[in-house]
Design an enzyme around this catalytic site. Structure first.
Site, PDB file in Angstrom:
ATOM      1  N   GLY A 146       2.787   2.589  10.758  1.00 57.90           N
ATOM      2  CA  GLY A 146       3.723   3.702  10.589  1.00 57.90           C
ATOM      3  C   GLY A 146       4.469   4.090  11.849  1.00 57.90           C
ATOM      4  O   GLY A 146       5.092   5.144  11.906  1.00 57.90           O
ATOM      5  N   SER A 200       3.697  -1.833  10.315  1.00 59.27           N
ATOM      6  CA  SER A 200       5.149  -1.915  10.469  1.00 59.27           C
ATOM      7  C   SER A 200       5.727  -3.281  10.083  1.00 59.27           C
ATOM      8  O   SER A 200       6.649  -3.778  10.720  1.00 59.27           O
ATOM      9  CB  SER A 200       5.561  -1.519  11.894  1.00 59.27           C
ATOM     10  OG  SER A 200       5.182  -0.176  12.159  1.00 59.27           O
ATOM     11  N   GLU A 220      -5.036  -4.731  10.746  1.00 58.76           N
ATOM     12  CA  GLU A 220      -4.012  -3.699  10.922  1.00 58.76           C
ATOM     13  C   GLU A 220      -4.281  -2.950  12.222  1.00 58.76           C
ATOM     14  O   GLU A 220      -5.086  -2.007  12.245  1.00 58.76           O
ATOM     15  CB  GLU A 220      -4.066  -2.708   9.755  1.00 58.76           C
ATOM     16  CG  GLU A 220      -3.784  -3.334   8.405  1.00 58.76           C
ATOM     17  CD  GLU A 220      -3.254  -2.308   7.407  1.00 58.76           C
ATOM     18  OE1 GLU A 220      -2.164  -2.553   6.871  1.00 58.76           O
ATOM     19  OE2 GLU A 220      -3.898  -1.268   7.186  1.00 58.76           O
ATOM     20  N   GLY A 274       2.976  -0.986   4.237  1.00 56.98           N
ATOM     21  CA  GLY A 274       3.010   0.434   3.894  1.00 56.98           C
ATOM     22  C   GLY A 274       4.418   0.868   3.539  1.00 56.98           C
ATOM     23  O   GLY A 274       4.936   0.583   2.460  1.00 56.98           O
ATOM     24  N   GLY A 275       5.081   1.549   4.477  1.00 59.17           N
ATOM     25  CA  GLY A 275       6.398   2.142   4.235  1.00 59.17           C
ATOM     26  C   GLY A 275       7.403   1.221   3.562  1.00 59.17           C
ATOM     27  O   GLY A 275       8.105   1.643   2.624  1.00 59.17           O
ATOM     28  N   ASN A 285       0.870  -1.180   0.000  1.00 66.14           N
ATOM     29  CA  ASN A 285       0.000   0.000   0.000  1.00 66.14           C
ATOM     30  C   ASN A 285       0.905   1.228   0.000  1.00 66.14           C
ATOM     31  O   ASN A 285       1.494   1.560   1.027  1.00 66.14           O
ATOM     32  CB  ASN A 285      -0.894  -0.025   1.253  1.00 66.14           C
ATOM     33  CG  ASN A 285      -1.726   1.238   1.390  1.00 66.14           C
ATOM     34  OD1 ASN A 285      -1.763   2.069   0.472  1.00 66.14           O
ATOM     35  ND2 ASN A 285      -2.383   1.382   2.534  1.00 66.14           N
ATOM     36  N   TRP A 286       1.011   1.844  -1.158  1.00 62.69           N
ATOM     37  CA  TRP A 286       1.948   2.977  -1.286  1.00 62.69           C
ATOM     38  C   TRP A 286       1.420   4.244  -0.626  1.00 62.69           C
ATOM     39  O   TRP A 286       2.143   5.232  -0.519  1.00 62.69           O
ATOM     40  CB  TRP A 286       2.237   3.259  -2.766  1.00 62.69           C
ATOM     41  CG  TRP A 286       2.952   2.166  -3.496  1.00 62.69           C
ATOM     42  CD1 TRP A 286       3.247   0.897  -3.040  1.00 62.69           C
ATOM     43  CD2 TRP A 286       3.465   2.229  -4.829  1.00 62.69           C
ATOM     44  NE1 TRP A 286       3.902   0.183  -4.008  1.00 62.69           N
ATOM     45  CE2 TRP A 286       4.052   0.972  -5.118  1.00 62.69           C
ATOM     46  CE3 TRP A 286       3.480   3.220  -5.809  1.00 62.69           C
ATOM     47  CZ2 TRP A 286       4.647   0.700  -6.352  1.00 62.69           C
ATOM     48  CZ3 TRP A 286       4.074   2.946  -7.030  1.00 62.69           C
ATOM     49  CH2 TRP A 286       4.658   1.696  -7.293  1.00 62.69           C
ATOM     50  N   LYS A 287       0.140   4.242  -0.259  1.00 62.68           N
ATOM     51  CA  LYS A 287      -0.488   5.433   0.330  1.00 62.68           C
ATOM     52  C   LYS A 287      -0.259   6.644  -0.596  1.00 62.68           C
ATOM     53  O   LYS A 287      -0.219   6.486  -1.807  1.00 62.68           O
ATOM     54  CB  LYS A 287       0.016   5.653   1.757  1.00 62.68           C
ATOM     55  CG  LYS A 287      -0.167   4.384   2.604  1.00 62.68           C
ATOM     56  CD  LYS A 287       0.031   4.577   4.071  1.00 62.68           C
ATOM     57  CE  LYS A 287      -0.187   3.244   4.785  1.00 62.68           C
ATOM     58  NZ  LYS A 287      -0.067   3.372   6.251  1.00 62.68           N
ATOM     59  N   GLU A 318      -6.801   4.670   7.903  1.00 65.98           N
ATOM     60  CA  GLU A 318      -6.629   6.101   7.598  1.00 65.98           C
ATOM     61  C   GLU A 318      -7.890   6.670   6.949  1.00 65.98           C
ATOM     62  O   GLU A 318      -8.230   7.835   7.157  1.00 65.98           O
ATOM     63  CB  GLU A 318      -5.386   6.291   6.709  1.00 65.98           C
ATOM     64  CG  GLU A 318      -4.111   6.091   7.530  1.00 65.98           C
ATOM     65  CD  GLU A 318      -2.925   5.532   6.767  1.00 65.98           C
ATOM     66  OE1 GLU A 318      -2.919   5.566   5.529  1.00 65.98           O
ATOM     67  OE2 GLU A 318      -1.989   5.041   7.429  1.00 65.98           O
ATOM     68  N   HIS A 320      -9.492   1.162   4.977  1.00 68.62           N
ATOM     69  CA  HIS A 320      -8.207   1.343   5.668  1.00 68.62           C
ATOM     70  C   HIS A 320      -8.410   2.262   6.871  1.00 68.62           C
ATOM     71  O   HIS A 320      -9.217   3.193   6.811  1.00 68.62           O
ATOM     72  CB  HIS A 320      -7.180   1.933   4.702  1.00 68.62           C
ATOM     73  CG  HIS A 320      -5.793   1.906   5.258  1.00 68.62           C
ATOM     74  ND1 HIS A 320      -5.347   2.851   6.154  1.00 68.62           N
ATOM     75  CD2 HIS A 320      -4.774   1.031   5.081  1.00 68.62           C
ATOM     76  CE1 HIS A 320      -4.096   2.558   6.497  1.00 68.62           C
ATOM     77  NE2 HIS A 320      -3.730   1.462   5.859  1.00 68.62           N
TER      78      HIS A 320
HETATM   79  P1  13P Z   1       3.213   0.649   7.614  1.00 64.61           P
HETATM   80  O1  13P Z   1       3.712  -0.663   7.037  1.00 64.61           O
HETATM   81  O2  13P Z   1       3.926   1.836   7.054  1.00 64.61           O
HETATM   82  O3  13P Z   1       3.154   0.591   9.093  1.00 64.61           O
HETATM   83  O4  13P Z   1       1.691   0.796   7.103  1.00 64.61           O
HETATM   84  C1  13P Z   1       0.818  -0.254   7.264  1.00 64.61           C
HETATM   85  C2  13P Z   1      -0.418   0.019   6.501  1.00 64.61           C
HETATM   86  O5  13P Z   1      -1.207   0.875   6.878  1.00 64.61           O
HETATM   87  C3  13P Z   1      -0.650  -0.743   5.271  1.00 64.61           C
HETATM   88  O6  13P Z   1      -1.933  -0.544   4.786  1.00 64.61           O
END
Ligand code: 13P
Length: 252
Positions: free
Chosen positions: A173, A213, A167, A234-235, A9-11, A97, A95
């Site tokens: 994050g 993470s 999640e 994510g990251g 997930n590149w956000k 967010e 998600h």
């Molecule tokens: P991180 O891997 O950056 O913690 O993000 C997780 C996430 O929200 C994937 O959708």
């Protein structure tokens, strides 16, 4: 046997040029990997071009969100049919967010889920508790509400195709991954809930991903858990080396 899924997930990251650069490198580093499903979810602006780059590779394309209508006067929104039109096979729904910053509710997630399934998109439905909810001992209660509100009421065929991502919000994050045991406990609970709603056969075939993470150095121990079927990353999915290592996790 459930086939593992690793989704990036590149956000809200990467320009078009950066997106193309990353998927070209990933296509090379992940060439020949076929025993796990690999998905990248770039921002909307990069979907069409990334779709072209991914043709003939083992990597599939997903979107990070979609609207709950098929078309019409919804300024700034993207319809599910537009996602399939540019080659998306997957879509992330609900998600944390989206829930936190844009007020998405279980009802809205459910509406999007039905529409995604109608459009033959594979949904990745996210659930997870806040730190405060965990500290108050309400994790299972929160997850149960999200699953019942978001993921119930599907036909058996539809339910089998749903991917769930657990999640924990406090792990996203923050660099603070859930321990494999903490994650496994909730994954087991989610599978049990799905069994209560849809029966054992469906519950045993549904894939449940962990997100929060996930890194190259913790993926192996997470994947060693019996109910963890993959990762929503994510990251660490923004970097070719770390996402490659995550996809190529080593089975314990
Ligand atoms: P991180 O891997 O950056 O913690 O993000 C997780 C996430 O929200 C994937 O959708």
């Amino acid at each position: 046997m459930r086939k593992p899924v690793m989704a990036g997930n590149w956000k809200m990251n990467k320009t078009v040029a950066e997106s193309v650069d990353l998927v070209k490198k990933l296509s090379a580093s992940l060439a020949g990997v076929s025993d796990r499903d690999i998905v990248v979810c770039p921002p909307f602006t990069s979907l069409a071009i990334v779709s072209e780059v991914l043709k003939g590779t083992s990597i599939s394309l997903g979107a990070q969100n979609m609207n709950d209508h098929t078309d019409g006067a919804y300024t700034g929104e993207v319809a599910p049919g537009m996602l399939t039109d540019v080659g998306c096979q997957y879509v992330i729904l609900g998600h944390s967010e989206r829930r936190q910053y844009y007020g998405e509710t279980d009802e809205l997630v459910h509406k999007k889920l039905q529409l995604a399934l109608d459009k033959k998109l594979i949904p990745i439905v996210c659930v997870g508790e806040l730190l405060k909810e965990r500290e108050e001992g309400r994790t299972f209660q929160v997850i149960e509400k999200q699953i019942k509100g978001g993921v119930s009421g599907l036909s058996p065929a539809q339910a089998t195709g749903v991917i769930i991502a657990y999640e924990p919000v406090w792990a996203i994050g923050t660099g603070k991954t859930a321990t494999p045991a903490q994650a496994q406990e909730v994954h087991f609970f989610i599978r049990g809930l799905m069994a209560r709603i849809y029966g054992d056969a469906i519950a045993n075939s549904v894939r449940i991903l962990y997100g929060g993470s996930v890194k190259a150095d913790n993926i192996d121990t997470l994947m060693a858990q019996p109910d963890i079927d993959g990762g929503l990353v994510g990251g660490a999915s923004l970097d070719v080396n770390s996402f490659t290592r995550i996809v190529k996790f080593v089975k314990a």
